[in-house]
Enzyme design. Structure first.
Site, PDB file in Angstrom:
ATOM      1  N   ASP A 161       0.850  -1.178   0.000  1.00 50.33           N
ATOM      2  CA  ASP A 161       0.000   0.000   0.000  1.00 50.33           C
ATOM      3  C   ASP A 161       0.896   1.240   0.000  1.00 50.33           C
ATOM      4  O   ASP A 161       2.089   1.160   0.315  1.00 50.33           O
ATOM      5  CB  ASP A 161      -0.896  -0.025   1.244  1.00 50.33           C
ATOM      6  CG  ASP A 161      -1.977   1.042   1.200  1.00 50.33           C
ATOM      7  OD1 ASP A 161      -2.445   1.369   0.104  1.00 50.33           O
ATOM      8  OD2 ASP A 161      -2.341   1.551   2.275  1.00 50.33           O
ATOM      9  N   ASP A 166      -0.242   5.015   1.002  1.00 52.77           N
ATOM     10  CA  ASP A 166      -0.485   5.901   2.144  1.00 52.77           C
ATOM     11  C   ASP A 166      -0.507   5.091   3.437  1.00 52.77           C
ATOM     12  O   ASP A 166      -1.223   4.096   3.555  1.00 52.77           O
ATOM     13  CB  ASP A 166      -1.804   6.655   1.969  1.00 52.77           C
ATOM     14  CG  ASP A 166      -1.742   7.656   0.826  1.00 52.77           C
ATOM     15  OD1 ASP A 166      -0.730   8.369   0.731  1.00 52.77           O
ATOM     16  OD2 ASP A 166      -2.681   7.701   0.017  1.00 52.77           O
ATOM     17  N   ASP A 202      -1.247  -0.992   6.092  1.00 50.67           N
ATOM     18  CA  ASP A 202      -1.360  -0.368   7.412  1.00 50.67           C
ATOM     19  C   ASP A 202      -2.755  -0.506   8.006  1.00 50.67           C
ATOM     20  O   ASP A 202      -3.003   0.001   9.090  1.00 50.67           O
ATOM     21  CB  ASP A 202      -0.989   1.123   7.333  1.00 50.67           C
ATOM     22  CG  ASP A 202      -2.039   1.939   6.600  1.00 50.67           C
ATOM     23  OD1 ASP A 202      -2.375   1.586   5.437  1.00 50.67           O
ATOM     24  OD2 ASP A 202      -2.535   2.930   7.176  1.00 50.67           O
TER      25      ASP A 202
END
Length: 263
Positions: A13, A15, A209
């Site tokens: 990922d 961000d 995240d």
């Protein structure tokens, strides 16, 4: 549990993993650099459909990341691939930005508000009531409803903004029709990414995240999953979910040693 195979391909990922609040996560540019040196296939993923891969490449380059345009995979690209597989050469009424319209043009789709095959909803900072009304009427008239991602809100300097998931809910409430979401946590996003780099799920790791999107998506696609703690989910939250990531690390910087050992 059987021992997992060595990681030959990586999905990450963007961000919260590589970038946080507009700044590179410490060690993240080095991680990407090491990935490139290793020669292993990798993709940087994002649910955001607003930007083209070229836009995101330039954004990452300004922050010190050396990421090829071909190593960026967005929900817009995954949506375009899905539509090309389902109904090649079709038509769509699109609410979104250049990332989505460019991806659809690239597969030969015609964008139209005249009896389109699909209504495709993506991200934009300027959702128009007129455009949403048109989408509602087209869905009521039989257009199939696709949305790039289910994220309800997006960040801005002023606070949360309504995102694709929230606007999709509005259209669904008005029409009684639920969209098919392409982006995470739909494993379709992972599988399309795997196909893009000719990778196999058994030898691919997904770094994210968020437990509810990245880890869930990777798990359902059969990937190894690595949760980093530089974004949304915390170590304490991991125990609240009925599923677990393969590993939890503080940041992608902790994975550099793995890549060095593999070379």
């Amino acid at each position: 549990m059987s021992e997992r195979k060595a990681v030959e391909s990586w999905l990450t990922d963007m961000d919260g993993v590589l970038v946080h609040e507009g700044q590179p996560v410490p060690g993240a540019p080095e991680f990407i650099g090491r990935l490139r040196t290793s020669g292993k296939p990798f993709l940087v993923l994002t649910n955001n459909s607003m930007y083209t891969a070229r836009d995101l490449q330039a954004r990452l380059a300004r922050m010190g990341f050396d990421v090829p345009e071909t190593a960026i995979w967005t929900s817009a690209l995954a949506t375009a691939q899905f539509l090309d597989d389902q109904r090649p050469g079709g038509t769509a009424y699109v609410i979104g930005e250049a990332g989505l319209t460019t991806a659809l043009h690239a597969i030969g789709y015609v964008l139209s508000n005249q009896e389109p095959d699909y209504v495709v909803l993506g991200e934009t900072r300027t959702y128009s009531f007129e455009a949403i009304t048109t989408a509602i009427r087209l869905v009521n008239d039989g257009a199939r409803f696709i949305a790039t991602n289910p994220d309800p809100t997006g960040p801005s300097n002023e606070g949360a903004l309504p995102a694709c998931g929230s606007v999709a809910a509005l259209i669904s409430k008005a029409t009684g029709v639920e969209p098919y979401f392409i982006g995470k946590p739909n494993p379709m996003m992972m599988r399309s990414a795997l196909n893009a780099i000719a990778a196999h799920s058994e030898t691919t790791a997904m770094i994210g995240d968020r437990m509810d999107t990245d880890v869930l998506c990777g798990l359902e696609a059969g990937l190894q999953t690595i949760l980093v703690l530089t974004g949304i989910s915390t170590r304490a939250e991991v125990e609240r979910y009925p599923y677990r990531p393969s590993r939890v690390v503080d940041s992608v910087a902790d994975l550099i040693a793995d890549l060095i050992a593999e070379v």
